[in-house]
Scaffold this motif. Sequence first.
Motif, short mmCIF file in Angstrom:
data_model
loop_
_atom_site.label_atom_id
_atom_site.label_comp_id
_atom_site.label_asym_id
_atom_site.label_seq_id
_atom_site.Cartn_x
_atom_site.Cartn_y
_atom_site.Cartn_z
N VAL A 17 0.98 -1.08 -0.03
CA VAL A 17 -0.01 0.12 0.04
C VAL A 17 0.84 1.41 -0.09
O VAL A 17 1.93 1.18 0.26
CB VAL A 17 -0.92 -0.17 1.24
CG1 VAL A 17 -1.80 -1.16 1.27
CG2 VAL A 17 -0.20 0.24 2.28
N TYR A 18 0.36 2.47 -0.39
CA TYR A 18 0.99 3.60 -0.32
C TYR A 18 1.40 3.99 1.16
O TYR A 18 0.59 3.89 1.98
CB TYR A 18 -0.04 4.51 -0.93
CG TYR A 18 0.49 6.19 -1.03
CD1 TYR A 18 1.43 6.53 -1.77
CD2 TYR A 18 0.18 7.06 0.01
CE1 TYR A 18 2.11 7.74 -1.79
CE2 TYR A 18 0.75 8.28 0.01
CZ TYR A 18 1.51 8.58 -0.88
OH TYR A 18 1.96 9.96 -0.96
N GLY A 44 2.19 -2.32 5.99
CA GLY A 44 1.93 -3.11 4.90
C GLY A 44 2.69 -3.28 3.80
O GLY A 44 2.45 -4.19 2.80
N VAL A 45 3.64 -2.51 3.68
CA VAL A 45 4.70 -2.49 2.63
C VAL A 45 5.75 -3.46 2.93
O VAL A 45 6.57 -3.40 3.98
CB VAL A 45 5.32 -1.06 2.32
CG1 VAL A 45 6.26 -0.91 1.29
CG2 VAL A 45 4.13 -0.20 1.77
N ASP A 46 6.11 -4.46 1.91
CA ASP A 46 7.14 -5.30 2.05
C ASP A 46 8.16 -4.60 1.33
O ASP A 46 8.01 -4.11 0.15
CB ASP A 46 6.67 -6.77 1.61
CG ASP A 46 6.06 -7.56 2.54
OD1 ASP A 46 5.95 -7.08 3.60
OD2 ASP A 46 5.57 -8.61 2.08
N ALA A 196 -4.76 0.02 7.03
CA ALA A 196 -5.06 -1.35 7.38
C ALA A 196 -5.86 -1.94 6.53
O ALA A 196 -5.75 -2.94 6.02
CB ALA A 196 -5.28 -1.24 8.96
N LYS A 197 -7.13 -1.09 6.15
CA LYS A 197 -8.18 -1.64 5.27
C LYS A 197 -7.81 -1.89 3.85
O LYS A 197 -8.00 -2.91 3.19
CB LYS A 197 -9.55 -0.81 5.48
CG LYS A 197 -10.20 -0.64 6.93
CD LYS A 197 -11.17 0.03 6.73
CE LYS A 197 -12.05 0.01 8.18
NZ LYS A 197 -13.17 0.98 8.29
N ASN A 198 -7.01 -0.88 3.57
CA ASN A 198 -6.62 -0.91 2.06
C ASN A 198 -5.49 -2.11 1.92
O ASN A 198 -5.89 -2.67 0.79
CB ASN A 198 -5.83 0.35 1.70
CG ASN A 198 -6.87 1.41 1.32
OD1 ASN A 198 -7.71 1.30 1.10
ND2 ASN A 198 -6.16 2.75 1.60
N GLN A 203 -4.95 -7.23 -0.86
CA GLN A 203 -4.38 -8.75 -0.82
C GLN A 203 -5.60 -9.71 -0.98
O GLN A 203 -5.48 -10.60 -1.83
CB GLN A 203 -3.95 -8.96 0.94
CG GLN A 203 -3.28 -10.45 0.87
CD GLN A 203 -2.64 -10.37 2.07
OE1 GLN A 203 -2.41 -9.56 2.96
NE2 GLN A 203 -2.32 -11.83 2.55
N PHE A 204 -6.73 -9.43 -0.72
CA PHE A 204 -8.05 -10.24 -1.11
C PHE A 204 -8.16 -10.23 -2.53
O PHE A 204 -8.21 -11.18 -3.43
CB PHE A 204 -9.49 -9.95 -0.54
CG PHE A 204 -10.38 -10.42 -1.08
CD1 PHE A 204 -10.73 -11.76 -1.05
CD2 PHE A 204 -11.46 -9.45 -1.74
CE1 PHE A 204 -11.95 -12.31 -1.68
CE2 PHE A 204 -12.54 -10.02 -2.30
CZ PHE A 204 -12.66 -11.43 -2.43
#
Length: 298
Positions: A17-18, A44-46, A196-198, A203-204
Amino acid sequence: MMKKEISLLFFFLCAFVYCQENDDFTKRLKALSTQSVTYYNIDGVDFSSQTYSYDFSEKSLKKIYRKFSIKDSDLKIKDESLSNNNIHVVKTQKITENLTQTNSYYFVEDNSKTITIIWFGYYNQIDKGFEKQYINRILKNEIPKEVFEPLIIDSIDFAGRKIKLGRNCSWTNINTVQCPYNGEINWSVHKDIESAKNAIDNQFIATKNRGGIKVNSEEQVAVIFEGIQTTAKKVIFDFTGMKSLMAGMSGGKTLTVYYVAEKVRNNYVGCVMSFWNNDNLTKDGLAPLLEEVMHLKI
């Protein structure tokens, strides 16, 4: 490090995500170092870094490009905003009309005059400021030691709470834990609930649009996640049409996945929990690892 099965979520990676940086990054950043690669996750960024003991030359770079599937036709530019000599390559893949996965590679001449490769993965928009900040932190060894997780699992730091798991579980990616036949969870800590929601939504979508996978069912269910009453998206994916390493080694045909985004202990957490149809289940119908952080609300 992996045992019975190859992680579905390792192959899909944690959702990208951004990301905007702020002063409390150490509360959200986690890192895991193997013999060859160091993995990081924040918001959420790897991203990852690894070093090759080659000089920064065209001949050496060509050798390394092949290892990262960088083609001669891929655009290679120097990022003038970085003080170190470098080559920057961006590769994109369209997942849906509204979702694009981007891989951003930096081949950098580090302070030892060898080549360090730093990779970032995103969905949609790239944050060049974030990339530059973490490239400099990595090259200057400014990542705090306290954010690194032990390679061998005994317990995990789940958004500020220690959960003891023993040594039968293993990391399959940063912030991704798999316990053979007992389920898998991956999570990330974010700057706000929207991030978090993004992360879990992306991912879904990425999982749903992967070839050979079918969605059997999708519903919202009431759950208690880390003591908080909330809702989770429950999805059952069918892998019978996908002849893949991950499905074949697990022996499973369907994967049940729960997606949750919630504020926990002043942390905004995006979490994805899953188990195969042939995993062990508790009397409440969840794999044991999932029940460490979530219960179904009856």
